[in-house]
Design a protein around this motif. Structure first.
Motif, short mmCIF file in Angstrom:
data_model
loop_
_atom_site.label_atom_id
_atom_site.label_comp_id
_atom_site.label_asym_id
_atom_site.label_seq_id
_atom_site.Cartn_x
_atom_site.Cartn_y
_atom_site.Cartn_z
N ILE A 137 0.88 -1.16 0.00
CA ILE A 137 0.00 0.00 0.00
C ILE A 137 0.93 1.22 0.00
CG2 ILE A 137 -0.24 -0.05 2.53
CD1 ILE A 137 -3.11 1.00 2.11
N LEU A 138 0.65 2.17 -0.88
CA LEU A 138 1.58 3.28 -1.13
C LEU A 138 1.15 4.52 -0.36
CD1 LEU A 138 2.04 2.92 -4.99
CD2 LEU A 138 3.37 1.85 -3.17
N GLY A 139 2.12 5.19 0.24
CA GLY A 139 1.85 6.41 0.98
C GLY A 139 2.55 7.61 0.38
N THR A 140 3.18 8.39 1.23
CA THR A 140 3.87 9.61 0.83
C THR A 140 4.99 9.30 -0.15
OG1 THR A 140 3.42 10.51 3.03
CG2 THR A 140 5.13 11.59 1.75
N TYR A 141 5.23 10.21 -1.08
CA TYR A 141 6.34 10.03 -2.01
C TYR A 141 7.07 11.34 -2.24
CZ TYR A 141 3.68 12.17 -5.86
OH TYR A 141 2.98 13.04 -6.65
N THR A 142 8.31 11.23 -2.68
CA THR A 142 9.12 12.40 -3.04
C THR A 142 9.86 12.08 -4.33
OG1 THR A 142 11.01 11.61 -1.73
CG2 THR A 142 9.48 13.12 -0.65
N HIS A 143 10.19 13.13 -5.07
CA HIS A 143 11.07 13.00 -6.23
C HIS A 143 11.80 14.32 -6.41
CE1 HIS A 143 7.90 15.24 -8.21
NE2 HIS A 143 7.06 14.21 -8.16
N GLU A 144 12.45 14.47 -7.54
CA GLU A 144 13.35 15.61 -7.73
C GLU A 144 12.66 16.95 -7.55
OE1 GLU A 144 16.31 17.46 -11.19
OE2 GLU A 144 15.67 15.35 -11.27
N SER A 145 11.42 17.06 -8.02
CA SER A 145 10.72 18.34 -7.91
C SER A 145 9.80 18.42 -6.69
CB SER A 145 9.88 18.59 -9.18
OG SER A 145 8.94 17.55 -9.37
N LYS A 146 9.65 17.33 -5.95
CA LYS A 146 8.85 17.34 -4.72
C LYS A 146 9.71 16.74 -3.61
CE LYS A 146 4.43 16.07 -4.63
NZ LYS A 146 3.23 15.21 -4.56
N LYS A 147 10.36 17.62 -2.85
CA LYS A 147 11.32 17.19 -1.84
C LYS A 147 10.65 16.69 -0.56
CE LYS A 147 14.71 18.42 -4.49
NZ LYS A 147 15.52 17.39 -5.19
N ALA A 148 9.40 17.09 -0.34
CA ALA A 148 8.69 16.67 0.86
C ALA A 148 7.19 16.65 0.57
CB ALA A 148 8.99 17.62 2.03
N GLU A 149 6.47 15.80 1.28
CA GLU A 149 5.02 15.72 1.14
C GLU A 149 4.41 15.39 2.49
OE1 GLU A 149 1.75 13.57 -1.77
OE2 GLU A 149 3.39 12.36 -1.00
N GLU A 150 3.37 16.10 2.86
CA GLU A 150 2.69 15.82 4.12
C GLU A 150 1.93 14.51 4.01
OE1 GLU A 150 -0.70 17.80 7.09
OE2 GLU A 150 -0.02 18.86 5.28
N MET A 151 2.05 13.65 5.00
CA MET A 151 1.39 12.35 4.96
C MET A 151 -0.10 12.50 5.24
SD MET A 151 2.43 8.78 6.86
CE MET A 151 3.94 8.62 5.92
N TYR A 199 10.23 4.02 4.42
CA TYR A 199 10.38 4.96 3.30
C TYR A 199 11.44 4.39 2.37
CZ TYR A 199 10.01 9.61 1.21
OH TYR A 199 9.77 10.65 0.36
N ASN A 200 11.03 3.39 1.55
CA ASN A 200 12.07 2.59 0.90
C ASN A 200 11.72 2.10 -0.50
OD1 ASN A 200 10.06 0.80 1.49
ND2 ASN A 200 11.38 -0.73 2.43
N LYS A 201 10.60 2.48 -1.05
CA LYS A 201 10.16 1.91 -2.33
C LYS A 201 10.49 2.86 -3.48
CE LYS A 201 7.57 -1.22 -4.62
NZ LYS A 201 7.69 -2.66 -4.55
N TRP A 202 11.45 2.47 -4.30
CA TRP A 202 11.81 3.26 -5.46
C TRP A 202 10.97 2.82 -6.66
CZ3 TRP A 202 14.71 7.54 -5.35
CH2 TRP A 202 15.56 7.73 -4.25
N MET A 203 10.31 3.79 -7.30
CA MET A 203 9.48 3.49 -8.45
C MET A 203 9.78 4.51 -9.55
SD MET A 203 5.91 2.54 -6.46
CE MET A 203 5.14 1.83 -7.92
N SER A 204 9.09 4.37 -10.67
CA SER A 204 9.30 5.27 -11.80
C SER A 204 10.76 5.32 -12.21
CB SER A 204 8.80 6.70 -11.47
OG SER A 204 7.47 6.68 -11.08
N LYS A 205 11.32 4.10 -12.42
CA LYS A 205 12.72 3.97 -12.85
C LYS A 205 13.68 4.66 -11.88
CE LYS A 205 11.65 3.45 -17.75
NZ LYS A 205 11.87 3.93 -19.14
N GLY A 206 13.38 4.51 -10.58
CA GLY A 206 14.27 5.04 -9.56
C GLY A 206 14.18 6.53 -9.33
N GLN A 207 13.16 7.17 -9.90
CA GLN A 207 13.05 8.62 -9.78
C GLN A 207 12.15 9.05 -8.63
OE1 GLN A 207 11.78 10.07 -13.60
NE2 GLN A 207 13.38 9.00 -14.70
N THR A 208 11.30 8.14 -8.15
CA THR A 208 10.33 8.48 -7.11
C THR A 208 10.46 7.49 -5.96
OG1 THR A 208 8.80 9.30 -8.79
CG2 THR A 208 7.90 8.88 -6.60
#
Length: 259
Positions: free
Chosen positions: A160-174, A224-233
């Motif tokens: 089950i997927l929760g909060t995520y971050t990537h290059e343009s989103k450094k933080a996200e409120e859970m 906080y350990n699931k890399w998706m989108s070819k390691g970008q997210t």
């Protein structure tokens, strides 16, 4: 029976807030997975539901990026189908809360049903929020395809997927709680389907609601350990098989609104 697929999209768009509220009670079928000792809920959308969601997805896709999460170009049809998948999943969760958890429909707010337009507004958007007892809680709905495996194997292996971050989103409120809808292909494939609208209309795919958890469970059982989108997210995830059946989440859900 009237063919709602031929109804003018503008009619759905103009009346979407009322249509979402009026349709918040639909048919669900409880499915027991003996292998994992879990219950899932199969959502059976009506033609009216599908036509409504398609109209929303058609309009919403006009305002989404032309490239996907891998920075690959997408056609207007591909964008529309991807929006359709998310909109259908959110509608299914709202209906689930009403029918299975006995939530009052007027307490449930789907952003796509109530937003003034479909322009992106940073910090304003949400999937679903529930307001009752003067308490407001946000729900994150993250859907996925199960196209290579059965629904049981998907739930045994994945999250089950929760909060995520990537290059343009450094933080996200859970969010306060999370639901996991899965689109399961009837006939398995090696490729992620791109024609979800056609598949749903022709009943070649099933939408299951397989798991739910609150913020505390996401933090305590997950990582906080699931890399998706070819390691970008990078996602904060919790294994589905660590959680109880989705219908047993009802008590925790009700506790969220205790003052």
């Amino acid at each position: 029976m009237e063919n709602w697929f031929n109804t003018n999209d503008n009619w759905f768009l103009s009346n979407r807030k009322y249509l979402y509220n009026d349709l918040l009670s639909e048919q669900f079928v409880k499915v027991h997975d003996e292998q994992l000792s879990k219950n899932y809920y199969l959502f059976i959308p009506s033609d009216f539901d599908i036509a409504l969601v398609e109209a929303i997805a058609t309009e919403k896709s006009k305002y989404t990026n032309n490239n996907n999460q891998y920075d690959e170009g997408r056609t207007p049809e591909e964008k529309k189908n991807k929006q359709f998948e998310g909109c259908l999943a959110e509608l299914a969760i709202a209906k689930f809360l009403v029918q299975i958890f006995d939530e009052t429909p007027s307490n449930i707010h789907i952003y796509d049903a109530e937003r003034a337009d479909f322009e992106y507004r940073a910090g304003e958007e949400y999937d679903i929020k529930v307001i009752k007892n003067s308490v407001e809680k946000k729900c994150e709905v993250r859907n996925s395809w199960s196209y290579k495996t059965s629904i049981s194997d998907f739930c045994r292996m994945y999250d089950i997927l929760g909060t995520y971050t990537h290059e343009s989103k450094k933080a996200e409120e859970m969010s306060d709680f999370f639901f996991r809808p899965i689109l399961q292909l009837n006939e398995l494939s090696d490729a992620i389907p791109k024609n979800s609208i056609e598949l749903v209309k022709s009943k070649k795919v099933k939408l299951y609601i397989v798991a739910a958890c609150d913020k505390q469970q996401m933090i305590s059982k997950g990582n906080y350990n699931k890399w998706m989108s070819k390691g970008q997210t990078k996602y904060h995830t919790t294994k589905i098989n660590l959680l109880n059946s989705v219908d047993s989440f009802g008590d925790l859900y009700n506790n969220l609104f205790e003052r």
